[in-house]
Design a protein around this motif. Structure first.
Motif, PDB file in Angstrom:
ATOM      1  N   MET A  47      41.393  35.668  41.438  1.00 16.43           N
ATOM      2  CA  MET A  47      40.263  36.579  41.676  1.00 16.43           C
ATOM      3  C   MET A  47      39.009  35.726  41.834  1.00 16.43           C
ATOM      4  O   MET A  47      38.628  35.013  40.910  1.00 16.43           O
ATOM      5  CB  MET A  47      40.073  37.535  40.487  1.00 16.43           C
ATOM      6  N   GLU A  52      41.792  43.117  30.997  1.00 13.36           N
ATOM      7  CA  GLU A  52      40.497  42.447  30.867  1.00 13.36           C
ATOM      8  C   GLU A  52      40.297  41.433  31.988  1.00 13.36           C
ATOM      9  O   GLU A  52      41.231  40.733  32.375  1.00 13.36           O
ATOM     10  CB  GLU A  52      40.423  41.721  29.514  1.00 13.36           C
ATOM     11  N   HIS A  53      39.080  41.358  32.467  1.00 10.15           N
ATOM     12  CA  HIS A  53      38.703  40.327  33.429  1.00 10.15           C
ATOM     13  C   HIS A  53      37.488  39.576  32.893  1.00 10.15           C
ATOM     14  O   HIS A  53      36.811  40.051  31.977  1.00 10.15           O
ATOM     15  CB  HIS A  53      38.344  40.934  34.783  1.00 10.15           C
ATOM     16  N   HIS A  70      42.915  35.481  35.625  1.00 11.58           N
ATOM     17  CA  HIS A  70      43.501  35.674  36.962  1.00 11.58           C
ATOM     18  C   HIS A  70      42.727  34.809  37.947  1.00 11.58           C
ATOM     19  O   HIS A  70      41.853  35.318  38.666  1.00 11.58           O
ATOM     20  CB  HIS A  70      43.426  37.149  37.369  1.00 11.58           C
ATOM     21  N   CYS A 121      37.911  34.805  37.839  1.00  9.28           N
ATOM     22  CA  CYS A 121      38.327  35.433  36.584  1.00  9.28           C
ATOM     23  C   CYS A 121      39.261  34.459  35.874  1.00  9.28           C
ATOM     24  O   CYS A 121      40.233  33.995  36.468  1.00  9.28           O
ATOM     25  CB  CYS A 121      39.039  36.754  36.884  1.00  9.28           C
TER      26      CYS A 121
END
Ligand SMILES: [Cu+2]
Length: 360
Positions: free
Chosen positions: A353, A312-313, A350, A347
């Protein structure tokens, strides 16, 4: 674009520096339990490993790990256990084993570890190897880059010893150079007999973009229990130094939700998912990257993101623009931009990103 990237980087790094409610070794010297209690729904796993290298010619390596598993139950209460497979008890008179297990509860009565000011925690425990009822009153005080620690401990039966209870005291300090790097040291001992004090010194790191902290340390203590942290392997000054590291792993139980639910149908999400007008730009998320890191659109245009990754992002804007919920594989998120400007985003899971939408 360059300025925007820098802004995203700075914001991303600042967000990443928060260890997500997890225990941070930057606020705890190696041999002190600290006052930290996991948030409700968080299980913390700390892996402490120390080793001693015997002098030549054998250079035999003796390992002393301590595993700590502790769960938060809300109301500042935690329940946990420690397991040390090569405790100093194994070297003491009359000990049956060197496998030391300690079960403990902790109640944080005041403050919070890592916040400015005073924090107080009470830790009742039972040591299964020593068959001893133990306890610790821990106090720490944080101001700017400094944290001072104190602990008063009592045990009903000492490890590897015959006889009655004992009291121990310990103190320590942390100094943080930056939000990512700090130093810690401590000293603790049973009141009597003196001379086998436990000590340690460490350099601690917060691993950027993660909830993990890591420490490299020297000490003479072989386990991290209340008893183990109160006594050194050998008399201070004999040069019996253990080297080691500790790694902290918080497990947010909510993150494991997908194990127990059928994976949600990938679906368009976002205000502009339906009649948001024509899509002015398409951005794919693949291999943990926004494949187009900068797009330029006209005011009123819609940008659509599609997730090609198995994880998932999110599209999380650094400003006030509402972002997306977690987007599963093949899911999309569309958003219409009604005002000109430069919108930087990242994100959340993350933070490395990053992307930019420029609206003219
Ligand atoms: Cu992501």
């Amino acid at each position: 674009m360059k300025h925007a990237s820098l802004a995203v980087l700075v914001i991303g790094v600042a967000a990443a520096a928060v260890p997500l409610g997890a225990q941070s070794l930057l606020y705890r010297p190696p041999n002190l339990g600290g006052t930290w209690v996991p948030d409700g729904g968080v299980v913390q796993f700390n892996f402490l490993h120390r080793f001693y290298v015997f002098p030549g010619p054998s250079h035999f390596v003796e390992n002393h790990p301590t595993f700590t598993l502790v769960a938060g139950f809300g109301h500042n209460i935690a329940l946990g256990g420690r397991f040390a497979t090569k405790s100093i008890a194994g070297t003491g008179g009359g000990a049956q084993s060197s496998n030391e297990t300690e079960l403990y509860a902790r109640w944080r009565a005041h403050g919070a570890e890592g916040r400015p000011g005073l924090a107080v925690a009470v830790t009742p425990a039972y040591n299964l190897l020593a068959k001893s009822v133990d306890g610790e009153l821990g106090v720490d005080w944080t101001q700017g880059p400094f944290t001072l620690h104190g602990a008063a401990r009592a045990v009903s039966r000492r490890l590897g010893e015959r006889g009655t209870g004992a009291a121990a005291f310990a103190g320590g300090v942390d100094v943080r150079m930056t939000q990512y790097i700090g130093f810690g040291a401590d000293l603790g001992s049973f009141v009597s007999p003196a001379g086998r004090a436990a000590w340690s010194a460490a350099i601690n790191f917060l691993i950027p973009g993660s909830p993990h902290t890591f420490s490299l340390q020297v000490s003479n203590a072989t386990s991290a229990t209340i008893q183990g942290a109160s006594i050194g392997y050998a008399t201070v000054g004999t040069g019996h130094v253990l080297y080691g590291f500790e790694f902290t792993i918080p497990l947010h139980l909510k993150r494991f939700g997908p194990w127990f639910h059928r994976s949600p149908k990938p679906a368009p999400v976002g205000a502009a998912a339906g009649g948001g007008g024509p899509v002015a730009a398409e951005i794919r998320m693949a291999t943990y990257k926004f494949q187009t890191d900068t797009v330029v659109i006209s005011t009123g245009g819609t940008v659509r993101w599609t997730n090609d990754d198995p994880v998932e992002h999110t599209i999380t804007f650094d400003g006030t623009e509402p972002g997306s919920p977690p987007i599963s594989r093949n899911g999309t998120f569309a958003h219409r931009f009604d005002r000109p400007g430069t919108y930087t985003y990242h994100c959340t899971p993350h933070p490395f990103m990053k992307g930019v939408v420029v609206v003219k």
